[in-house]
Write an enzyme that holds these catalytic residues in place. Structure first.
Site, PDB file in Angstrom:
ATOM      1  N   LYS A 259       6.582 -11.171   6.671  1.00  0.00           N
ATOM      2  CA  LYS A 259       6.432 -10.284   5.650  1.00  0.00           C
ATOM      3  C   LYS A 259       8.020 -10.090   5.339  1.00  0.00           C
ATOM      4  O   LYS A 259       8.846  -9.809   6.097  1.00  0.00           O
ATOM      5  CB  LYS A 259       6.239  -8.812   6.240  1.00  0.00           C
ATOM      6  CG  LYS A 259       5.993  -7.628   5.290  1.00  0.00           C
ATOM      7  CD  LYS A 259       5.637  -6.396   5.657  1.00  0.00           C
ATOM      8  CE  LYS A 259       5.449  -5.569   4.770  1.00  0.00           C
ATOM      9  NZ  LYS A 259       6.579  -5.371   3.774  1.00  0.00           N
TER      10      LYS A 259
ATOM     11  N   ARG B 293      -6.607  -1.170  -0.569  1.00  0.00           N
ATOM     12  CA  ARG B 293      -5.954  -1.278   0.754  1.00  0.00           C
ATOM     13  C   ARG B 293      -7.049  -1.136   1.631  1.00  0.00           C
ATOM     14  O   ARG B 293      -7.557  -0.262   2.166  1.00  0.00           O
ATOM     15  CB  ARG B 293      -5.125  -0.290   0.935  1.00  0.00           C
ATOM     16  CG  ARG B 293      -4.247  -0.200   2.160  1.00  0.00           C
ATOM     17  CD  ARG B 293      -3.477   0.936   2.408  1.00  0.00           C
ATOM     18  NE  ARG B 293      -2.699   1.440   1.388  1.00  0.00           N
ATOM     19  CZ  ARG B 293      -1.375   0.835   1.006  1.00  0.00           C
ATOM     20  NH1 ARG B 293      -0.831  -0.049   1.839  1.00  0.00           N
ATOM     21  NH2 ARG B 293      -0.639   1.524   0.052  1.00  0.00           N
TER      22      ARG B 293
END
Length: 507
Positions: free
Chosen positions: A211, A366
């Site tokens: 990330k 999400r």
């Protein structure tokens, strides 16, 4: 439709916690709108007017305030037209004209409408109508399947336009909305987990990927035409010529790529986040170059990939842009996932994202198929001052000024406190009431907007890290600070030090 009807609906929606009640109220309103009003109303209901911010500040709103109209007469279209005029009025001598537009608008508004208009102009509108709720309301009002409405909104990036199509078009027209190269789609989002191993338990076999601490980009190429969009679907192509040139060199004709861009140092390590964002937000070309890393591909040469498994999309991405594929490994072993996570942190990145290898690309959603894992740091800091709130926090002390202990006086007086940031995030209504009373009891001075207090209140703050900043004497600022709790059990001398926070800076 009268604007007051929309305002009253937003109040009704904000006053209930029932999702069903919210959807019912919004659907009832949507059914009564004229076709031309639908995109405008959807933007206002979701606190995202189609014009965005029109450059009107608090002083201008205050100066335009007039006695409210006795009877409602403003329509949704009237307000939309006024926002258009404010947005278009710029340049030398425009101040007087903008002020006149505002005065006319406010004079025509009732008291509830005036408050609503001020909220829109100042970006402080809170309607209680999250996009997910509003999407459900569009489906209810149009009698269309919610999945069809949601997919059309995600692939078009335009909920207002989708609402118009759902309410006024046919089911076939709604279903025909698809992926178009050059038109951005809402990005897939990730849930969170405390560890890579825990994330892997939720996803099963997964691609565990670094990330990066960069800016999300969505890159569209059709022939030699390349367009680049932010996570909010803003076009920033002109700001990233180096990315445009790179994508033009890929062995494809048409492609949509999802990824991040960030600044790297001479050794290939990530530069501090604010350097990336400074360059990312610049309209002029800067010396700092941004490097793109891609983690997904949504379309290639006439073939949509949204509904194909991640494993397939990774194979295609490795073939199209192998040198720019984000680092990661496919695994079902929690130990491997944890190792990749530690490698990412050691390389200066935020953590990892764990992605189910068989998952489709759920634009705008999400869900549990993507799970991000990054360490959250908590520190005990001291409240130095607090600013009066605005909007729904008017009359309460809200934005905290936070200080770290400086025991050796490296940045001021020995044993003093060095300001490292502000936050109003994480404060419940109960904490707002408590600190409003408490800080006025220990006030030492005040300005128009701020109450300065004795440095004796310790608050636990969660942050994602720190960044270099010339704004504060310690040379750092907190990133994404939010309140966890007040520490009445701790004395200010037990607060964390500026040196501890500075140690978080990347070398």
């Amino acid at each position: 439709m009268l604007l007051l009807e929309l305002v009253e609906t937003t109040k009704a929606v904000a006053s209930t916690r029932s999702r069903l009640a919210k959807v019912d109220a919004l659907a009832h309103l949507l059914r009564r709108l004229e076709p031309a009003e639908i995109p405008t109303a959807v933007g206002l209901l979701s606190a995202k007017p189609r014009q965005g911010r029109v450059g009107v500040g608090w002083s201008a709103v205050a100066a335009a305030k007039a006695d409210p109209a006795a009877e409602p007469r403003l329509t949704v279209s009237d307000f939309d037209t006024a926002l258009d005029r404010l947005l278009a009025t710029a340049g030398s001598g425009s101040g007087a004209e903008r002020a006149a537009i505002l005065r006319t608008l406010m004079a025509a508004a009732t008291e509830p409408e005036q408050s609503f208009i001020a909220g829109v102009l100042l970006g402080e509108l809170r309607t209680g109508a999250l996009e997910g709720v509003l999407t459900d309301a569009v489906a209810r009002a149009s009698d269309r399947p919610v999945d069809a409405v949601r997919r059309a909104a995600m692939l078009s990036g335009d909920l207002g336009g989708t609402a118009l199509l759902a309410l006024m078009g046919t089911a076939a027209e709604l279903d025909a909305v698809g992926l178009v190269v050059g038109r951005p789609v809402q990005p897939m989002l990730a849930a969170t987990a405390g560890s890579a191993g825990a994330a892997l338990e939720a996803t099963g076999e997964a691609s565990v990927e670094y990330k990066l601490d960069g800016a999300r980009i969505q890159v569209h190429r059709s022939g030699s035409d390349v367009r680049i969009f932010t996570r909010n679907l803003a076009d920033v192509t002109h700001r990233l010529p180096e990315v445009v040139d790179l994508v033009r060199g890929l062995p494809v004709q048409d492609v949509i790529l999802d990824g991040e861009t960030l600044a790297l140092d001479e050794e290939g390590a990530p530069r501090p986040f604010q350097e990336t964002m400074s360059r990312f937000g610049a309209d002029a070309v800067r010396e700092t170059l941004l490097h793109p890393w891609f983690f997904d591909v949504l379309h290639i040469d006439g073939r949509d990939l949204l509904d194909e498994p991640l494993a397939t999309r990774i194979d295609i991405l490795n073939r199209v842009a192998p040198a720019h594929r984000i680092p990661g490994e496919v695994t079902a072993d929690p130990a491997v996932a944890e190792r990749v996570s530690q490698d990412a942190l050691a390389a200066g990145h935020e953590g990892v994202v764990v992605k189910a290898i068989d998952s489709v690309y759920a634009a705008g959603r999400r869900g549990s198929n993507w799970v991000k894992v990054k360490p959250v740091h908590t520190y005990d800091l001291v409240v130095l001052a607090c600013e009066w709130g605005s909007g729904r926090r008017t009359g309460m002390l809200s934005n905290l000024h936070l200080g770290a202990l400086d025991p050796g006086g490296d940045f001021g007086e020995p044993g003093g406190y060095v300001m490292v940031g502000k936050t109003f995030k994480g404060l419940t209504d109960e904490l707002l009431r408590w600190q409003t009373a408490r800080f006025q009891e220990i006030e030492v001075r005040r300005t128009a907007g701020t109450v300065w207090v004795e440095p004796k209140t310790v608050v636990e703050i969660a942050i994602d890290g720190v960044q270099q900043s010339p704004r504060y004497p310690g040379g750092i600022a907190l990133r994404f600070a939010r309140v966890k709790r007040y520490r009445e059990d701790k004395a200010p001398a037990e607060a964390d030090t500026i040196q501890t926070l500075r140690s978080l800076l990347r070398s």
